[in-house]
Design a protein around this motif. Structure first.
Motif, PDB file in Angstrom:
ATOM      1  N   LEU A 180      24.932   3.104 -65.691  1.00 16.40           N
ATOM      2  CA  LEU A 180      23.849   3.132 -64.711  1.00 16.40           C
ATOM      3  C   LEU A 180      24.033   4.268 -63.708  1.00 16.40           C
ATOM      4  N   ASP A 181      25.257   4.493 -63.274  1.00 19.05           N
ATOM      5  CA  ASP A 181      25.519   5.591 -62.338  1.00 19.05           C
ATOM      6  C   ASP A 181      25.101   6.923 -62.953  1.00 19.05           C
ATOM      7  N   LEU A 182      25.433   7.122 -64.219  1.00 20.05           N
ATOM      8  CA  LEU A 182      25.070   8.365 -64.895  1.00 20.05           C
ATOM      9  C   LEU A 182      23.565   8.445 -65.152  1.00 20.05           C
ATOM     10  N   PHE A 183      22.969   7.336 -65.516  1.00 22.27           N
ATOM     11  CA  PHE A 183      21.540   7.313 -65.825  1.00 22.27           C
ATOM     12  C   PHE A 183      20.700   7.662 -64.596  1.00 22.27           C
ATOM     13  N   PHE A 184      21.035   7.062 -63.465  1.00 21.49           N
ATOM     14  CA  PHE A 184      20.250   7.292 -62.260  1.00 21.49           C
ATOM     15  C   PHE A 184      20.664   8.553 -61.508  1.00 21.49           C
ATOM     16  N   ASP A 185      21.914   9.006 -61.720  1.00 19.47           N
ATOM     17  CA  ASP A 185      22.394  10.255 -61.128  1.00 19.47           C
ATOM     18  C   ASP A 185      22.117  10.339 -59.631  1.00 19.47           C
ATOM     19  N   GLY A 186      22.472   9.259 -58.926  1.00 17.58           N
ATOM     20  CA  GLY A 186      22.320   9.262 -57.477  1.00 17.58           C
ATOM     21  C   GLY A 186      20.923   8.953 -56.988  1.00 17.58           C
ATOM     22  N   GLU A 187      19.995   8.639 -57.886  1.00 13.10           N
ATOM     23  CA  GLU A 187      18.612   8.368 -57.492  1.00 13.10           C
ATOM     24  C   GLU A 187      18.154   6.998 -57.975  1.00 13.10           C
ATOM     25  N   ALA A 188      19.031   6.038 -57.896  1.00 10.66           N
ATOM     26  CA  ALA A 188      18.696   4.685 -58.344  1.00 10.66           C
ATOM     27  C   ALA A 188      17.671   4.056 -57.420  1.00 10.66           C
ATOM     28  N   PRO A 189      16.639   3.403 -57.980  1.00  9.76           N
ATOM     29  CA  PRO A 189      15.671   2.707 -57.130  1.00  9.76           C
ATOM     30  C   PRO A 189      16.331   1.545 -56.411  1.00  9.76           C
ATOM     31  N   ALA A 190      15.714   1.112 -55.333  1.00  5.55           N
ATOM     32  CA  ALA A 190      16.271   0.022 -54.533  1.00  5.55           C
ATOM     33  C   ALA A 190      16.513  -1.207 -55.399  1.00  5.55           C
ATOM     34  N   GLY A 191      17.707  -1.751 -55.311  1.00  2.00           N
ATOM     35  CA  GLY A 191      18.042  -2.959 -56.035  1.00  2.00           C
ATOM     36  C   GLY A 191      18.527  -2.754 -57.442  1.00  2.00           C
ATOM     37  N   ALA A 192      18.497  -1.500 -57.945  1.00  2.00           N
ATOM     38  CA  ALA A 192      18.929  -1.254 -59.321  1.00  2.00           C
ATOM     39  C   ALA A 192      20.438  -1.408 -59.477  1.00  2.00           C
ATOM     40  N   LEU A 193      21.186  -1.065 -58.437  1.00  2.00           N
ATOM     41  CA  LEU A 193      22.642  -1.181 -58.462  1.00  2.00           C
ATOM     42  C   LEU A 193      23.056  -2.251 -57.458  1.00  2.00           C
ATOM     43  N   ARG A 194      23.609  -3.325 -57.968  1.00  2.00           N
ATOM     44  CA  ARG A 194      24.040  -4.410 -57.082  1.00  2.00           C
ATOM     45  C   ARG A 194      25.462  -4.818 -57.425  1.00  2.00           C
ATOM     46  N   PRO A 195      26.364  -4.672 -56.450  1.00  2.00           N
ATOM     47  CA  PRO A 195      26.170  -4.030 -55.145  1.00  2.00           C
ATOM     48  C   PRO A 195      26.048  -2.520 -55.282  1.00  2.00           C
ATOM     49  N   ALA A 196      25.493  -1.883 -54.267  1.00  2.00           N
ATOM     50  CA  ALA A 196      25.199  -0.452 -54.349  1.00  2.00           C
ATOM     51  C   ALA A 196      26.458   0.400 -54.286  1.00  2.00           C
TER      52      ALA A 196
END
Length: 219
Positions: A180-196
């Protein structure tokens, strides 16, 4: 010891190091499948003939890139069983496992992902790992399970817990988070990474795992 921290290299050792640096950069940017030994040699500033003095194939280069240019994970896991029962405790050791796993998967995933686009290349890679002594991704959960079993024998993990299942859960969580970190590359939508945050992820993942492993039923 990493190659950056080692003594200055010269001669063949320097050429070999440059080849691995070049291969790591190319495999990360264009993928393993599209990286050729000719490109690696050009990027390293040597001839393709010189490259083959150090490595027999692109697959061998790839394996060595994972061993020498990617944050190591297997080495840390291999040491864990000997630390079962020490004063640091399961929580401290598992937190370090999570950090190491995240570093490893974030770095290795972009390099290794293209393996799965080529069944022939993947088969060649598996044969290469077998030739090097049965190395492979399955060893991570196996080594972690060995450590958890040792902690179980010391009474710090519930007797009824399944070390293999627990190891797979932890490794799987780390792999998914790195993806997920690689997929979003620092632009994850709110709530996509829990915990952020990473440290929050480390703490929460270990707490959740140990909640099911503790002899008392709690972390």
């Amino acid at each position: 010891m990493s190659h950056e921290a080692a003594a200055p290299l010269s001669g063949g050792a320097l050429t070999r190091s440059r080849i691995l640096d070049a291969a790591a950069a190319l495999m990360t940017s264009v993928g393993l499948t599209h990286t050729t030994t000719k490109q690696i040699a050009k990027e390293a500033g040597c001839s393709e003939a010189a490259l083959y003095k150090h490595f027999r194939s692109k697959e061998e280069i790839f394996v060595q890139v994972l061993h020498e240019r990617v944050p190591q994970f297997a080495d840390a896991l291999a040491e864990l069983p000997d630390r079962a029962g020490d004063e640091r405790g399961p929580a401290g050791h598992l937190e370090e496992v999570v950090r190491s796993a995240l570093r490893f998967y974030r770095r290795s995933f972009p390099i290794a992902a293209s393996l799965f686009a080529s069944p022939e290349l993947l088969a060649t890679h598996r044969r290469k790992l077998d030739a090097l002594g049965g190395l492979g991704p399955h060893n991570a959960s196996r080594q972690l399970a060995t450590y958890l079993a040792a902690e179980q024998e010391s009474g710090r993990i519930a007797a009824g817990a399944d070390p293999d299942a627990a190891a797979n859960l932890l490794i799987g969580a780390c792999f998914h988070r790195a993806f997920l970190d690689l997929f979003f590359d620092g632009e994850a939508p709110a709530g996509a990474l829990r915990p952020a945050g990473e440290e929050e992820f480390v703490a929460e993942t270990v707490r959740a795992l140990l909640g099911g492993l503790s002899p008392s039923g709690g972390a």
